[in-house]
Scaffold this motif. Sequence first.
Motif, PDB file in Angstrom:
ATOM      1  N   ALA A  99      58.971  16.081  35.973  1.00 39.45           N
ATOM      2  CA  ALA A  99      57.798  14.904  36.260  1.00 39.45           C
ATOM      3  C   ALA A  99      58.469  14.311  37.542  1.00 39.45           C
ATOM      4  N   ILE A 100      59.782  13.880  37.143  1.00 45.30           N
ATOM      5  CA  ILE A 100      61.056  12.940  37.442  1.00 45.30           C
ATOM      6  C   ILE A 100      60.767  13.839  39.243  1.00 45.30           C
ATOM      7  N   SER A 101      60.976  14.348  38.686  1.00 46.01           N
ATOM      8  CA  SER A 101      61.875  15.472  40.124  1.00 46.01           C
ATOM      9  C   SER A 101      60.361  15.010  41.333  1.00 46.01           C
ATOM     10  N   PHE A 102      59.403  15.327  40.801  1.00 44.70           N
ATOM     11  CA  PHE A 102      58.371  14.652  41.480  1.00 44.70           C
ATOM     12  C   PHE A 102      58.431  13.446  42.557  1.00 44.70           C
ATOM     13  N   ILE A 103      59.270  12.429  43.013  1.00 42.80           N
ATOM     14  CA  ILE A 103      59.792  11.804  43.348  1.00 42.80           C
ATOM     15  C   ILE A 103      60.484  12.299  44.683  1.00 42.80           C
ATOM     16  N   ALA A 104      60.744  13.147  44.989  1.00 41.91           N
ATOM     17  CA  ALA A 104      61.268  14.253  46.238  1.00 41.91           C
ATOM     18  C   ALA A 104      60.580  13.360  47.390  1.00 41.91           C
ATOM     19  N   PRO A 105      59.315  14.011  47.758  1.00 38.10           N
ATOM     20  CA  PRO A 105      58.788  13.977  48.692  1.00 38.10           C
ATOM     21  C   PRO A 105      58.114  12.441  49.100  1.00 38.10           C
ATOM     22  N   LEU A 106      58.510  11.727  47.733  1.00 32.23           N
ATOM     23  CA  LEU A 106      58.713  10.060  48.465  1.00 32.23           C
ATOM     24  C   LEU A 106      59.591   9.652  49.113  1.00 32.23           C
ATOM     25  N   ILE A 107      60.608  10.145  48.637  1.00 35.64           N
ATOM     26  CA  ILE A 107      61.628   9.911  49.340  1.00 35.64           C
ATOM     27  C   ILE A 107      62.066  10.270  50.472  1.00 35.64           C
ATOM     28  N   PHE A 126      53.321   2.008  49.727  1.00 38.08           N
ATOM     29  CA  PHE A 126      52.335   1.834  48.705  1.00 38.08           C
ATOM     30  C   PHE A 126      52.531   3.343  47.740  1.00 38.08           C
ATOM     31  N   ALA A 127      52.644   4.124  47.796  1.00 33.20           N
ATOM     32  CA  ALA A 127      52.571   5.817  47.670  1.00 33.20           C
ATOM     33  C   ALA A 127      53.842   5.920  47.042  1.00 33.20           C
ATOM     34  N   SER A 128      55.211   4.798  47.741  1.00 31.93           N
ATOM     35  CA  SER A 128      56.556   5.504  47.017  1.00 31.93           C
ATOM     36  C   SER A 128      56.236   4.039  46.203  1.00 31.93           C
ATOM     37  N   ILE A 129      55.869   3.046  45.982  1.00 31.53           N
ATOM     38  CA  ILE A 129      55.868   2.303  44.360  1.00 31.53           C
ATOM     39  C   ILE A 129      55.075   2.624  43.870  1.00 31.53           C
ATOM     40  N   LEU A 130      54.540   3.490  44.047  1.00 31.47           N
ATOM     41  CA  LEU A 130      53.477   4.287  42.039  1.00 31.47           C
ATOM     42  C   LEU A 130      54.394   5.349  41.922  1.00 31.47           C
ATOM     43  N   GLY A 131      55.052   6.376  42.794  1.00 30.84           N
ATOM     44  CA  GLY A 131      55.832   6.738  42.101  1.00 30.84           C
ATOM     45  C   GLY A 131      57.102   6.210  41.737  1.00 30.84           C
ATOM     46  N   PHE A 132      58.007   5.188  41.830  1.00 31.88           N
ATOM     47  CA  PHE A 132      58.777   4.548  41.175  1.00 31.88           C
ATOM     48  C   PHE A 132      58.442   3.263  39.779  1.00 31.88           C
ATOM     49  N   LEU A 164      67.331  12.926  44.980  1.00 30.74           N
ATOM     50  CA  LEU A 164      67.336  13.166  46.912  1.00 30.74           C
ATOM     51  C   LEU A 164      67.581  13.952  47.867  1.00 30.74           C
ATOM     52  N   LEU A 165      69.027  14.787  47.594  1.00 30.60           N
ATOM     53  CA  LEU A 165      68.793  15.995  47.956  1.00 30.60           C
ATOM     54  C   LEU A 165      68.336  16.964  48.294  1.00 30.60           C
ATOM     55  N   TYR A 166      66.823  16.499  46.695  1.00 29.02           N
ATOM     56  CA  TYR A 166      65.804  17.670  47.222  1.00 29.02           C
ATOM     57  C   TYR A 166      64.370  17.612  48.479  1.00 29.02           C
ATOM     58  N   VAL A 274      51.755  11.290  36.256  1.00 27.95           N
ATOM     59  CA  VAL A 274      50.200  10.831  36.734  1.00 27.95           C
ATOM     60  C   VAL A 274      50.603  10.157  38.189  1.00 27.95           C
ATOM     61  N   LEU A 275      50.845   8.729  37.839  1.00 25.87           N
ATOM     62  CA  LEU A 275      51.251   8.173  39.076  1.00 25.87           C
ATOM     63  C   LEU A 275      52.559   8.979  39.732  1.00 25.87           C
ATOM     64  N   ILE A 276      53.005   9.640  39.733  1.00 24.53           N
ATOM     65  CA  ILE A 276      53.431   9.536  40.876  1.00 24.53           C
ATOM     66  C   ILE A 276      53.077  10.373  41.586  1.00 24.53           C
ATOM     67  N   VAL A 277      52.035  11.316  41.000  1.00 20.80           N
ATOM     68  CA  VAL A 277      51.082  13.065  41.373  1.00 20.80           C
ATOM     69  C   VAL A 277      50.288  12.052  42.062  1.00 20.80           C
ATOM     70  N   ILE A 278      49.941  10.310  41.689  1.00 22.02           N
ATOM     71  CA  ILE A 278      48.783   9.939  42.622  1.00 22.02           C
ATOM     72  C   ILE A 278      49.314   9.294  44.220  1.00 22.02           C
ATOM     73  N   GLY A 279      50.941   9.188  43.505  1.00 22.04           N
ATOM     74  CA  GLY A 279      51.888   8.821  44.741  1.00 22.04           C
ATOM     75  C   GLY A 279      51.972   9.503  46.158  1.00 22.04           C
TER      76      GLY A 279
END
Length: 293
Positions: A99-107, A126-132, A164-166, A274-279
């Motif tokens: 779940a946490i690794s899903f933030i990689a596309p936003l980074i 806005f998507a990055s804020i949701l992911g964070f 981050l590396l991903y 859910v928040l990360i995926v929406i972002g």
Amino acid sequence: MHRDHPLMPFFLTLAGVGMLSLMDAFMKGASLAVGAYSAAWLRSALGLALVAPVWLGMGGKWPHRPALRLHLLRGTVSAFMALSFFYALTKLPIAEAIAISFIAPLIALYLAAVLLGERIKREAIFASILGFAGTLVIIGGKLGREQATQEMWWGLAALLFSALLYAWNFILIRQQSQLAGPAEVATFHSGVSAVLLGLAAPWLLVLPEAEAAMHIAASALLTVCAAAALAWAYARAEAQALVPIEYSGFLWAALFGWLFFREAVTVPTIAGTVLIVIGCWIAARAPTEQSTI
């Protein structure tokens, strides 16, 4: 002339994501048995043994300097990405880690701005804020139900470093695809990781017993099969149609985490996911002609 079933790319994407999640489960077991380093290096070495003959059989030749430079860079990034992720799996439940690794596309959106000169859209911010926010929900939920330990903090730090590396890996794949074919990319991806991690083998390598060795071998095979399935699918369907299926990885991870390690999935983990995926969905759907900042 034979035509593929129109739903086949979606089924293969789902299967590919499932195979990668099953690989994570096997690698968690192997990492707990022999350590993340030994499991990661042996997986890379076995992956190289599986894919290199295919590349050579297709007439593979030593790449030119621009492609070789990217192969070396991505192999290095991927080696430490995998090592830190497998280490995190020994400290955290699989579903939480995925779940946490899903933030990689936003980074990756911000890395693309720095490394490729791309402009960041308002939707992406806005998507990055949701992911964070989703990441904070997951971590906050974990801290709320468990006593914070040094092991947990090390696991979270390793996971964020891996994400981050991903994200950087996304950028490198985009650049690689313009210079080399899939078989060459896969061969050097495993090869560079195996050579780089192998430098520490005389001091850090722990040889696995039969069960852990089988888990590592299965992980290498699943990695190669998943890469082939996803490559086939993405060559026959638009990325925007297939990317949402990638998030089924959380469901697969929850299933395999429960089957292998009896890991429960909590409400904060689901809410944060859910928040990360929406972002990620907002970032992927943002129109290219939209005004930028």
